[in-house]
Scaffold this motif. Structure first.
Motif, PDB file in Angstrom:
ATOM      1  N   LYS A 126     -17.763   0.039  20.298  1.00  0.00           N
ATOM      2  CA  LYS A 126     -16.532   0.484  20.952  1.00  0.00           C
ATOM      3  C   LYS A 126     -16.314  -0.217  22.280  1.00  0.00           C
ATOM      4  CE  LYS A 126     -14.425   4.629  22.978  1.00  0.00           C
ATOM      5  NZ  LYS A 126     -14.600   6.097  23.214  1.00  0.00           N
ATOM      6  N   HIS A 127     -17.394  -0.419  23.039  1.00  0.00           N
ATOM      7  CA  HIS A 127     -17.290  -1.053  24.352  1.00  0.00           C
ATOM      8  C   HIS A 127     -17.517  -2.566  24.286  1.00  0.00           C
ATOM      9  CE1 HIS A 127     -16.900   2.698  26.646  1.00  0.00           C
ATOM     10  NE2 HIS A 127     -17.746   3.211  25.776  1.00  0.00           N
ATOM     11  N   GLN A 128     -17.504  -3.106  23.066  1.00  0.00           N
ATOM     12  CA  GLN A 128     -17.613  -4.543  22.825  1.00  0.00           C
ATOM     13  C   GLN A 128     -18.891  -5.152  23.410  1.00  0.00           C
ATOM     14  OE1 GLN A 128     -13.886  -6.150  24.330  1.00  0.00           O
ATOM     15  NE2 GLN A 128     -12.788  -5.527  22.491  1.00  0.00           N
ATOM     16  N   LYS A 184     -31.969  -8.742  35.078  1.00  0.00           N
ATOM     17  CA  LYS A 184     -30.808  -9.217  34.323  1.00  0.00           C
ATOM     18  C   LYS A 184     -31.158  -9.355  32.852  1.00  0.00           C
ATOM     19  CE  LYS A 184     -27.474 -13.029  34.140  1.00  0.00           C
ATOM     20  NZ  LYS A 184     -27.067 -14.325  34.735  1.00  0.00           N
ATOM     21  N   ALA A 185     -32.372  -9.864  32.583  1.00  0.00           N
ATOM     22  CA  ALA A 185     -32.809  -9.994  31.188  1.00  0.00           C
ATOM     23  C   ALA A 185     -32.955  -8.636  30.531  1.00  0.00           C
ATOM     24  CB  ALA A 185     -34.137 -10.749  31.126  1.00  0.00           C
ATOM     25  N   ILE A 186     -33.456  -7.657  31.300  1.00  0.00           N
ATOM     26  CA  ILE A 186     -33.595  -6.308  30.765  1.00  0.00           C
ATOM     27  C   ILE A 186     -32.247  -5.782  30.323  1.00  0.00           C
ATOM     28  CG2 ILE A 186     -34.192  -3.915  31.296  1.00  0.00           C
ATOM     29  CD1 ILE A 186     -36.112  -4.974  33.390  1.00  0.00           C
ATOM     30  N   LEU A 187     -31.251  -5.933  31.179  1.00  0.00           N
ATOM     31  CA  LEU A 187     -29.924  -5.401  30.877  1.00  0.00           C
ATOM     32  C   LEU A 187     -29.370  -6.031  29.619  1.00  0.00           C
ATOM     33  CD1 LEU A 187     -28.337  -5.322  34.441  1.00  0.00           C
ATOM     34  CD2 LEU A 187     -29.388  -3.454  33.180  1.00  0.00           C
ATOM     35  N   GLY A 188     -29.618  -7.334  29.437  1.00  0.00           N
ATOM     36  CA  GLY A 188     -29.105  -8.008  28.251  1.00  0.00           C
ATOM     37  C   GLY A 188     -29.810  -7.579  26.989  1.00  0.00           C
ATOM     38  N   VAL A 189     -31.137  -7.477  27.054  1.00  0.00           N
ATOM     39  CA  VAL A 189     -31.911  -7.205  25.846  1.00  0.00           C
ATOM     40  C   VAL A 189     -31.852  -5.742  25.460  1.00  0.00           C
ATOM     41  CG1 VAL A 189     -34.218  -7.224  24.843  1.00  0.00           C
ATOM     42  CG2 VAL A 189     -33.447  -9.137  26.242  1.00  0.00           C
ATOM     43  N   THR A 190     -32.021  -4.847  26.429  1.00  0.00           N
ATOM     44  CA  THR A 190     -32.114  -3.445  26.060  1.00  0.00           C
ATOM     45  C   THR A 190     -30.774  -2.858  25.693  1.00  0.00           C
ATOM     46  OG1 THR A 190     -31.940  -2.775  28.373  1.00  0.00           O
ATOM     47  CG2 THR A 190     -34.142  -3.049  27.462  1.00  0.00           C
ATOM     48  N   THR A 191     -29.687  -3.517  26.033  1.00  0.00           N
ATOM     49  CA  THR A 191     -28.390  -3.069  25.557  1.00  0.00           C
ATOM     50  C   THR A 191     -28.263  -3.302  24.064  1.00  0.00           C
ATOM     51  OG1 THR A 191     -27.296  -3.488  27.669  1.00  0.00           O
ATOM     52  CG2 THR A 191     -25.895  -3.441  25.737  1.00  0.00           C
ATOM     53  N   LEU A 192     -28.939  -4.332  23.566  1.00  0.00           N
ATOM     54  CA  LEU A 192     -28.786  -4.697  22.167  1.00  0.00           C
ATOM     55  C   LEU A 192     -29.642  -3.875  21.218  1.00  0.00           C
ATOM     56  CD1 LEU A 192     -28.679  -8.572  22.466  1.00  0.00           C
ATOM     57  CD2 LEU A 192     -26.774  -6.970  22.318  1.00  0.00           C
ATOM     58  N   ALA A 193     -30.867  -3.541  21.619  1.00  0.00           N
ATOM     59  CA  ALA A 193     -31.743  -2.850  20.676  1.00  0.00           C
ATOM     60  C   ALA A 193     -32.880  -2.188  21.401  1.00  0.00           C
ATOM     61  CB  ALA A 193     -32.279  -3.849  19.661  1.00  0.00           C
TER      62      ALA A 193
END
Length: 310
Positions: free
Chosen positions: A114-116, A6-15
């Protein structure tokens, strides 16, 4: 201490981490526009839904690295594509990787806006491109296998940190220390003559915490710059403070003054505590034990929120 999927999904989406990319012609693209290139060096089958994965990854935006766990604690988590939304990171192409494979990936910030998924601001500027890398380091069938692998890695990291502290003390020609069974180093500067610290005892003390690597102060209850100048009180061995605090302070008596060296894995480990304390920071505490009182009979032990709290 683990990093979750879950942390991976949050962090790697950002940068994501910068990497050299002179030729994008051999990159594939997901249908959402994420460009990726897999470096095949692994063996065995492709990762499948229902398995548990172990990954190393690093990420940054422009020149700012936000996360990097290479050489540190990997991230673990279940891999299940059922109902999984598009993540716009390596999860979207992980099914094409085997254990040992690594990959580079990138996606325009415009797509995330675009996908917020990120706001358009001074950090996530329209037109910028996010880049990253990931390595699939392991695949497991059960949570028990994950736990066993985690324990082995945690042990290795902790032993390396203890060795680093021992090296530091040797370089400083410091020999008058005691080493606890847990791996905390205690230098008694003034021997106390009062009560010892037993389980549940109420300990009152003053402290100052610094980073081992550069001596930078990150907290103190005797320095007004940290806005909490009052004695710190806690119940010993109740899990309310970092393990290294209990292990080190627990060797002292009322009236003692000491310097305590704490490996990060007995401190905050992979947790960052603001710019003052990066992840995996080995710590040094200067403490003075002001008072030690026995555990109150039939009393609820205090809950604390001071800096040594987990």
């Amino acid at each position: 201490m683990k990093l979750s999927l879950k942390a991976i999904l949050g962090v790697t989406t950002l940068a994501a981490t910068l990497f050299a990319c002179k030729n994008n012609s051999d990159y594939k693209k997901t249908k959402e526009g994420l460009a990726y290139k897999i470096h095949t060096s692994g063996k065995g089958e492709f990762v499948k839904p229902g398995q548990f994965i172990k990954v190393y990854f690093s990420n940054a935006l422009n020149d700012s690295t936000l996360t990097d766990n290479f050489g540190k604690m990997p991230a673990y988590g279940p891999y299940d594509t059922a109902g999984l939304p598009t993540t716009y990171n390596f999860i979207d192409f992980l099914h094409e990787m085997r254990v040992g494979d690594s990959a580079e990936f990138s996606i325009p910030v415009d797509t995330l806006i675009k996908h917020q998924l990120v706001p358009a601001n001074e950090v996530f500027k329209p037109g910028a491109v996010i880049k990253g890398k990931v390595k699939l380091a392991g695949v497991f069938a059960t949570q028990e296998e994950v736990n066993k692998d985690q324990e082995a890695i945690l042990k290795d990291i902790k032993e390396a940190e203890i060795a680093a502290i021992e090296k530091h003390l040797k370089e400083k020609n410091i020999t008058n220390f005691k080493k606890t069974n847990e791996g905390v180093f205690v230098i008694v500067e003034k021997e106390g003559t009062g009560s010892a610290i037993d389980t549940g005892a109420i300990v009152t003390l003053n402290y100052t915490g610094t980073l081992l690597k550069n001596g930078e102060k990150f907290d103190s209850n005797v320095d007004s710059a940290f806005n909490h100048v009052q004695p710190f009180e806690y119940a010993a061995y109740q899990g309310n403070v970092i393990p290294g605090w209990d292990a080190g302070v627990g060797t002292l008596k009322e009236g003692s003054k000491a310097k305590i060296y704490v490996p990060s894995m007995l401190g905050y480990g992979p947790q960052e505590r603001g710019p003052q304390m990066p992840a995996y920071s080995n710590l040094v505490f200067d403490v003075e034990v002001l008072k030690v009182m026995p555990k109150p009979a039939n009393a609820t032990l205090p809950t604390i929120t001071a800096p040594a709290v987990k």
